[in-house]
Scaffold this motif. Sequence first.
Motif, PDB file in Angstrom:
ATOM      1  N   ALA A   8      59.522  64.162  42.569  1.00 48.99           N
ATOM      2  CA  ALA A   8      58.197  64.573  42.112  1.00 48.99           C
ATOM      3  C   ALA A   8      57.632  63.519  41.166  1.00 48.99           C
ATOM      4  O   ALA A   8      58.334  63.013  40.283  1.00 48.99           O
ATOM      5  CB  ALA A   8      58.271  65.919  41.410  1.00 48.99           C
ATOM      6  N   ILE A   9      56.373  63.190  41.349  1.00 46.86           N
ATOM      7  CA  ILE A   9      55.680  62.231  40.487  1.00 46.86           C
ATOM      8  C   ILE A   9      55.131  62.986  39.281  1.00 46.86           C
ATOM      9  O   ILE A   9      54.548  64.057  39.438  1.00 46.86           O
ATOM     10  CB  ILE A   9      54.538  61.554  41.268  1.00 46.86           C
ATOM     11  N   PRO A  10      55.306  62.440  38.076  1.00 50.26           N
ATOM     12  CA  PRO A  10      54.776  63.116  36.886  1.00 50.26           C
ATOM     13  C   PRO A  10      53.264  63.359  36.995  1.00 50.26           C
ATOM     14  O   PRO A  10      52.502  62.452  37.326  1.00 50.26           O
ATOM     15  CB  PRO A  10      55.086  62.139  35.746  1.00 50.26           C
ATOM     16  N   GLN A  11      52.852  64.575  36.737  1.00 52.32           N
ATOM     17  CA  GLN A  11      51.453  64.974  36.865  1.00 52.32           C
ATOM     18  C   GLN A  11      50.535  64.181  35.929  1.00 52.32           C
ATOM     19  O   GLN A  11      49.369  63.970  36.237  1.00 52.32           O
ATOM     20  CB  GLN A  11      51.326  66.475  36.583  1.00 52.32           C
ATOM     21  N   CYS A  12      51.067  63.712  34.814  1.00 58.08           N
ATOM     22  CA  CYS A  12      50.233  62.996  33.845  1.00 58.08           C
ATOM     23  C   CYS A  12      49.642  61.719  34.435  1.00 58.08           C
ATOM     24  O   CYS A  12      48.609  61.236  33.956  1.00 58.08           O
ATOM     25  CB  CYS A  12      51.008  62.685  32.567  1.00 58.08           C
ATOM     26  N   TYR A  13      50.237  61.158  35.481  1.00 57.43           N
ATOM     27  CA  TYR A  13      49.697  59.940  36.072  1.00 57.43           C
ATOM     28  C   TYR A  13      48.338  60.179  36.716  1.00 57.43           C
ATOM     29  O   TYR A  13      47.555  59.254  36.859  1.00 57.43           O
ATOM     30  CB  TYR A  13      50.664  59.347  37.092  1.00 57.43           C
ATOM     31  N   VAL A  14      48.042  61.413  37.083  1.00 61.67           N
ATOM     32  CA  VAL A  14      46.740  61.743  37.672  1.00 61.67           C
ATOM     33  C   VAL A  14      45.648  61.589  36.616  1.00 61.67           C
ATOM     34  O   VAL A  14      44.674  60.878  36.822  1.00 61.67           O
ATOM     35  CB  VAL A  14      46.735  63.171  38.265  1.00 61.67           C
ATOM     36  N   TRP A  15      45.811  62.242  35.463  1.00 61.67           N
ATOM     37  CA  TRP A  15      44.758  62.149  34.455  1.00 61.67           C
ATOM     38  C   TRP A  15      44.762  60.804  33.734  1.00 61.67           C
ATOM     39  O   TRP A  15      43.736  60.372  33.225  1.00 61.67           O
ATOM     40  CB  TRP A  15      44.778  63.325  33.480  1.00 61.67           C
ATOM     41  N   MET A  16      45.903  60.122  33.697  1.00 60.53           N
ATOM     42  CA  MET A  16      45.948  58.807  33.047  1.00 60.53           C
ATOM     43  C   MET A  16      45.142  57.758  33.816  1.00 60.53           C
ATOM     44  O   MET A  16      44.661  56.798  33.232  1.00 60.53           O
ATOM     45  CB  MET A  16      47.399  58.332  32.912  1.00 60.53           C
ATOM     46  N   THR A  17      44.990  57.944  35.109  1.00 58.69           N
ATOM     47  CA  THR A  17      44.273  56.976  35.938  1.00 58.69           C
ATOM     48  C   THR A  17      42.877  57.460  36.334  1.00 58.69           C
ATOM     49  O   THR A  17      42.135  56.722  36.971  1.00 58.69           O
ATOM     50  CB  THR A  17      45.079  56.658  37.212  1.00 58.69           C
ATOM     51  N   GLU A  18      42.524  58.667  35.945  1.00 59.58           N
ATOM     52  CA  GLU A  18      41.244  59.261  36.337  1.00 59.58           C
ATOM     53  C   GLU A  18      40.067  58.403  35.878  1.00 59.58           C
ATOM     54  O   GLU A  18      39.998  57.974  34.730  1.00 59.58           O
ATOM     55  CB  GLU A  18      41.121  60.664  35.742  1.00 59.58           C
ATOM     56  N   GLY A  19      39.163  58.144  36.811  1.00 62.54           N
ATOM     57  CA  GLY A  19      37.936  57.420  36.507  1.00 62.54           C
ATOM     58  C   GLY A  19      38.066  55.910  36.469  1.00 62.54           C
ATOM     59  O   GLY A  19      37.068  55.218  36.267  1.00 62.54           O
ATOM     60  N   LEU A  20      39.248  55.378  36.650  1.00 59.00           N
ATOM     61  CA  LEU A  20      39.428  53.924  36.612  1.00 59.00           C
ATOM     62  C   LEU A  20      39.088  53.314  37.968  1.00 59.00           C
ATOM     63  O   LEU A  20      39.377  53.899  39.012  1.00 59.00           O
ATOM     64  CB  LEU A  20      40.869  53.581  36.224  1.00 59.00           C
ATOM     65  N   PRO A  21      38.462  52.141  37.975  1.00 58.39           N
ATOM     66  CA  PRO A  21      38.051  51.541  39.250  1.00 58.39           C
ATOM     67  C   PRO A  21      39.225  51.151  40.150  1.00 58.39           C
ATOM     68  O   PRO A  21      39.088  51.146  41.366  1.00 58.39           O
ATOM     69  CB  PRO A  21      37.256  50.301  38.826  1.00 58.39           C
ATOM     70  N   ASN A  22      40.370  50.838  39.574  1.00 56.94           N
ATOM     71  CA  ASN A  22      41.550  50.450  40.359  1.00 56.94           C
ATOM     72  C   ASN A  22      42.601  51.559  40.326  1.00 56.94           C
ATOM     73  O   ASN A  22      43.793  51.300  40.283  1.00 56.94           O
ATOM     74  CB  ASN A  22      42.133  49.149  39.815  1.00 56.94           C
ATOM     75  N   ARG A  23      42.139  52.786  40.378  1.00 57.82           N
ATOM     76  CA  ARG A  23      43.006  53.947  40.203  1.00 57.82           C
ATOM     77  C   ARG A  23      44.218  53.958  41.136  1.00 57.82           C
ATOM     78  O   ARG A  23      45.343  54.166  40.696  1.00 57.82           O
ATOM     79  CB  ARG A  23      42.201  55.230  40.402  1.00 57.82           C
ATOM     80  N   GLY A  24      44.004  53.759  42.408  1.00 58.00           N
ATOM     81  CA  GLY A  24      45.101  53.812  43.367  1.00 58.00           C
ATOM     82  C   GLY A  24      46.174  52.783  43.076  1.00 58.00           C
ATOM     83  O   GLY A  24      47.367  53.081  43.109  1.00 58.00           O
ATOM     84  N   GLN A  25      45.747  51.565  42.779  1.00 59.49           N
ATOM     85  CA  GLN A  25      46.683  50.485  42.479  1.00 59.49           C
ATOM     86  C   GLN A  25      47.453  50.777  41.189  1.00 59.49           C
ATOM     87  O   GLN A  25      48.665  50.601  41.127  1.00 59.49           O
ATOM     88  CB  GLN A  25      45.909  49.179  42.361  1.00 59.49           C
ATOM     89  N   LEU A  26      46.756  51.237  40.171  1.00 56.01           N
ATOM     90  CA  LEU A  26      47.387  51.548  38.889  1.00 56.01           C
ATOM     91  C   LEU A  26      48.350  52.725  39.025  1.00 56.01           C
ATOM     92  O   LEU A  26      49.457  52.695  38.494  1.00 56.01           O
ATOM     93  CB  LEU A  26      46.322  51.840  37.840  1.00 56.01           C
ATOM     94  N   PHE A  27      47.943  53.762  39.748  1.00 59.61           N
ATOM     95  CA  PHE A  27      48.793  54.922  39.985  1.00 59.61           C
ATOM     96  C   PHE A  27      50.109  54.485  40.637  1.00 59.61           C
ATOM     97  O   PHE A  27      51.189  54.867  40.211  1.00 59.61           O
ATOM     98  CB  PHE A  27      48.062  55.935  40.870  1.00 59.61           C
ATOM     99  N   LYS A  28      50.011  53.639  41.655  1.00 63.69           N
ATOM    100  CA  LYS A  28      51.210  53.170  42.351  1.00 63.69           C
ATOM    101  C   LYS A  28      52.104  52.367  41.413  1.00 63.69           C
ATOM    102  O   LYS A  28      53.331  52.505  41.444  1.00 63.69           O
ATOM    103  CB  LYS A  28      50.815  52.326  43.567  1.00 63.69           C
ATOM    104  N   ARG A  29      51.521  51.544  40.558  1.00 63.23           N
ATOM    105  CA  ARG A  29      52.318  50.760  39.602  1.00 63.23           C
ATOM    106  C   ARG A  29      53.031  51.670  38.608  1.00 63.23           C
ATOM    107  O   ARG A  29      54.184  51.419  38.244  1.00 63.23           O
ATOM    108  CB  ARG A  29      51.435  49.749  38.889  1.00 63.23           C
TER     109      ARG A  29
END
Length: 59
Positions: A8-29
């Motif tokens: 399971a991926i920590p749920q906090c990564y969703v709100w930590m990347t919310e609204g960022l232009p490179n969200r998908g890339q940052l989430f994966k990192r």
Amino acid sequence: MSHNLQVAIPQCYVWMTEGLPNRGQLFKRYVQGYMALYYPSYELDKILGMTAILKPLED
């Protein structure tokens, strides 16, 4: 015989990347970093929803 892990991926990564232009890339990192820290003998294979699929590192 090695098996893939589903983690399971920590749920906090969703709100930590919310609204960022490179969200998908940052989430994966973030996910890659988390998995490297807690599952060092595995590598990220893919992300399915909020689950990381890990495969064993090659020897």
